[in-house]
Design a protein around this motif. Structure first.
Motif, PDB file in Angstrom:
ATOM      1  N   ASP A  81      -4.353   3.650   2.175  1.00  0.00           N
ATOM      2  CA  ASP A  81      -2.944   2.700   2.085  1.00  0.00           C
ATOM      3  C   ASP A  81      -2.463   3.570   1.109  1.00  0.00           C
ATOM      4  O   ASP A  81      -2.650   3.640  -0.049  1.00  0.00           O
ATOM      5  CB  ASP A  81      -3.257   1.248   1.743  1.00  0.00           C
ATOM      6  CG  ASP A  81      -2.038   0.836   1.559  1.00  0.00           C
ATOM      7  OD1 ASP A  81      -0.858   1.090   1.673  1.00  0.00           O
ATOM      8  OD2 ASP A  81      -1.914  -0.135   0.509  1.00  0.00           O
ATOM      9  N   ALA A  82      -1.024   3.984   1.458  1.00  0.00           N
ATOM     10  CA  ALA A  82      -0.341   5.091   0.590  1.00  0.00           C
ATOM     11  C   ALA A  82       0.285   4.004  -0.559  1.00  0.00           C
ATOM     12  O   ALA A  82       0.339   4.693  -1.665  1.00  0.00           O
ATOM     13  CB  ALA A  82       0.715   5.823   1.320  1.00  0.00           C
ATOM     14  N   ALA A  83       0.558   2.942  -0.414  1.00  0.00           N
ATOM     15  CA  ALA A  83       1.197   2.047  -1.223  1.00  0.00           C
ATOM     16  C   ALA A  83       0.201   1.895  -2.708  1.00  0.00           C
ATOM     17  O   ALA A  83       0.515   1.811  -3.537  1.00  0.00           O
ATOM     18  CB  ALA A  83       1.505   0.897  -0.678  1.00  0.00           C
ATOM     19  N   THR A  84      -1.225   1.539  -2.201  1.00  0.00           N
ATOM     20  CA  THR A  84      -1.904   1.365  -3.393  1.00  0.00           C
ATOM     21  C   THR A  84      -3.147   2.404  -3.586  1.00  0.00           C
ATOM     22  O   THR A  84      -3.729   2.341  -4.641  1.00  0.00           O
ATOM     23  CB  THR A  84      -2.611   0.040  -2.933  1.00  0.00           C
ATOM     24  OG1 THR A  84      -3.297   0.181  -1.987  1.00  0.00           O
ATOM     25  CG2 THR A  84      -1.696  -1.195  -2.845  1.00  0.00           C
ATOM     26  N   GLY A  85      -3.135   3.081  -2.814  1.00  0.00           N
ATOM     27  CA  GLY A  85      -4.164   4.191  -2.856  1.00  0.00           C
ATOM     28  C   GLY A  85      -5.639   3.814  -2.226  1.00  0.00           C
ATOM     29  O   GLY A  85      -6.644   4.501  -2.270  1.00  0.00           O
ATOM     30  N   CYS A 227      -9.034   3.168  13.457  1.00  0.00           N
ATOM     31  CA  CYS A 227      -7.579   3.528  12.620  1.00  0.00           C
ATOM     32  C   CYS A 227      -7.634   5.218  12.896  1.00  0.00           C
ATOM     33  O   CYS A 227      -6.774   5.839  13.062  1.00  0.00           O
ATOM     34  CB  CYS A 227      -7.503   3.278  11.361  1.00  0.00           C
ATOM     35  SG  CYS A 227      -7.153   1.218  11.341  1.00  0.00           S
ATOM     36  N   ALA A 228      -8.790   5.828  12.461  1.00  0.00           N
ATOM     37  CA  ALA A 228      -9.044   7.225  12.366  1.00  0.00           C
ATOM     38  C   ALA A 228      -8.872   7.912  13.874  1.00  0.00           C
ATOM     39  O   ALA A 228      -8.170   9.017  14.227  1.00  0.00           O
ATOM     40  CB  ALA A 228     -10.257   7.572  11.754  1.00  0.00           C
ATOM     41  N   ARG A 270      -1.391  -1.834   6.437  1.00  0.00           N
ATOM     42  CA  ARG A 270      -0.653  -0.289   6.420  1.00  0.00           C
ATOM     43  C   ARG A 270      -1.491   0.644   6.756  1.00  0.00           C
ATOM     44  O   ARG A 270      -1.165   1.780   6.947  1.00  0.00           O
ATOM     45  CB  ARG A 270      -0.238  -0.531   5.043  1.00  0.00           C
ATOM     46  CG  ARG A 270       0.893  -1.427   4.250  1.00  0.00           C
ATOM     47  CD  ARG A 270       1.527  -1.007   3.184  1.00  0.00           C
ATOM     48  NE  ARG A 270       0.680  -1.350   2.080  1.00  0.00           N
ATOM     49  CZ  ARG A 270       0.440  -2.438   1.303  1.00  0.00           C
ATOM     50  NH1 ARG A 270       1.360  -3.418   1.560  1.00  0.00           N
ATOM     51  NH2 ARG A 270      -0.399  -2.429   0.422  1.00  0.00           N
ATOM     52  N   MET A 271      -2.790   0.476   6.924  1.00  0.00           N
ATOM     53  CA  MET A 271      -3.591   1.562   7.261  1.00  0.00           C
ATOM     54  C   MET A 271      -3.669   1.565   9.102  1.00  0.00           C
ATOM     55  O   MET A 271      -4.008   2.600   9.591  1.00  0.00           O
ATOM     56  CB  MET A 271      -4.993   1.167   7.060  1.00  0.00           C
ATOM     57  CG  MET A 271      -5.390   1.396   5.604  1.00  0.00           C
ATOM     58  SD  MET A 271      -7.189   1.018   5.112  1.00  0.00           S
ATOM     59  CE  MET A 271      -7.185   0.872   3.171  1.00  0.00           C
ATOM     60  N   LEU A 272      -3.271   0.858   9.880  1.00  0.00           N
ATOM     61  CA  LEU A 272      -3.053   0.854  11.171  1.00  0.00           C
ATOM     62  C   LEU A 272      -2.357   1.950  11.426  1.00  0.00           C
ATOM     63  O   LEU A 272      -1.614   2.563  11.059  1.00  0.00           O
ATOM     64  CB  LEU A 272      -2.348  -0.409  11.682  1.00  0.00           C
ATOM     65  CG  LEU A 272      -3.227  -1.999  11.623  1.00  0.00           C
ATOM     66  CD1 LEU A 272      -2.253  -2.915  11.720  1.00  0.00           C
ATOM     67  CD2 LEU A 272      -4.528  -1.771  12.514  1.00  0.00           C
ATOM     68  N   PRO A 273      -2.849   2.511  12.644  1.00  0.00           N
ATOM     69  CA  PRO A 273      -2.296   3.773  13.383  1.00  0.00           C
ATOM     70  C   PRO A 273      -0.952   3.113  13.947  1.00  0.00           C
ATOM     71  O   PRO A 273      -0.651   2.007  14.586  1.00  0.00           O
ATOM     72  CB  PRO A 273      -3.190   4.134  14.482  1.00  0.00           C
ATOM     73  CG  PRO A 273      -3.976   3.015  14.589  1.00  0.00           C
ATOM     74  CD  PRO A 273      -4.321   2.365  13.339  1.00  0.00           C
ATOM     75  N   PRO A 274       0.019   4.281  14.146  1.00  0.00           N
ATOM     76  CA  PRO A 274       1.256   3.930  14.656  1.00  0.00           C
ATOM     77  C   PRO A 274       1.435   3.594  16.003  1.00  0.00           C
ATOM     78  O   PRO A 274       0.108   4.036  16.764  1.00  0.00           O
ATOM     79  CB  PRO A 274       1.941   5.302  14.352  1.00  0.00           C
ATOM     80  CG  PRO A 274       1.023   6.310  14.468  1.00  0.00           C
ATOM     81  CD  PRO A 274      -0.277   5.689  13.684  1.00  0.00           C
TER      82      PRO A 274
END
Length: 276
Positions: A81-85, A227-228, A270-274
């Motif tokens: 998650d880019a927002a929290t790391g 997700c990956a 927020r980790m979900l793939p697009p």
């Protein structure tokens, strides 16, 4: 040493013959003399991290449960998650097997006899600021012990890791255990080597999570893999399962915010793939 029958679980998403093996221990009878080991809540988890990257998720994990199911996996990447790391390991190289009843009993008793509940919660060299570190979690008879370790290990903690190492697939090990110099005598036979197949790993972790719907850790393992792999619908389904499994714990966190923070649903979303 005991042989093992094995059942191969193949990923329908993978065109190659690579597979992840779920090994069921072979025994002529499951009847055992009466014993308190292992208790129903038995769980042993050993996770390896890298001190050079404090924000990194675990890179190696061994987990054994009371019914004998063992998951051993390594991760070379994360979903974050880019927002929290916040990051979750992607355990795409994994081996899953089941210990026969006598083996899981012996594992639990050997760790107990090492004095796991009396060990200091911090082991090794407190001043070690780089290299591998370990987090060991022991649960049994309603008690829990979490021990962290770094640097050179000795004494009972080194003995504990040697016991764990004797239950790993051939050629696998934890860096801190290997540095202790303790001899490791494998006690199992027929344990599958880890299979580097993310799609197959996802299938197996999903199966394990379905068999244990209250085990939100397994659901997170499967979620990270989905997700990956860019499988959004599958990841969303796993996220819903995680929300159901953790609803009570998250409500408690809202009532008692002074408790240790829990993973938030928004972070996982927020980790979900697009979407495609």
């Amino acid at each position: 040493m005991r042989a093992a029958h094995q059942r191969t679980l193949r990923s329908s998403a993978s065109p190659v013959a690579a597979s992840l093996l779920l090994v069921l221990g072979a025994c002529t009878s499951s009847a055992l003399p009466e014993s308190i080991w292992p208790p129903a809540d038995f769980e042993l988890v050993v996770e390896e991290r890298d001190l050079d990257d404090p924000a990194a998720a675990a890179v190696r994990r061994f987990r054994a449960l009371a019914d004998g199911v063992v998951t051993y996996a390594t991760a070379a990447r994360t979903v974050a998650d880019a927002a929290t790391g916040t990051a979750l390991p992607v355990y795409e190289r994994a081996s899953v097997y089941r210990l026969v009843p006598t083996s899981v009993r012996a594992l639990a008793r050997r760790i107990d006899r090492c004095g796991i509940l009396e060990l200091d919660r911090v082991q090794g060299e407190r001043g070690a600021l780089s290299g591998p570190s370990l987090a060991l979690t022991w649960r049994a008879f309603g008690q829990e012990r979490v021990i962290t370790a770094r640097g050179r290990l000795h004494g009972a903690m080194a003995d504990v890791l040697a016991v764990v190492a004797s239950h790993l697939p051939e050629g696998e090990g934890f860096a801190l255990q290997q540095a202790t110099g303790r001899p490791v005598v494998p006690v199992l036979r027929g344990v599958p080597a880890p299979s580097a197949d993310a799609a197959a790993a996802l299938q197996v972790f999903r199966q394990l999570a379905a068999e244990r719907p209250d085990d939100d850790g397994l659901t997170l393992d499967a979620f990270a893999l989905a997700c990956a792999l860019g499988q959004r619908s599958e990841a969303e389904e796993l996220l819903r399962g995680w929300l159901e499994a953790t609803a009570g714990r998250r409500r408690q966190q809202q009532m008692f915010p002074e408790q240790e923070p829990q993973l938030e649903a928004a972070i996982l979303e927020r980790m979900l793939p697009p979407t495609h």
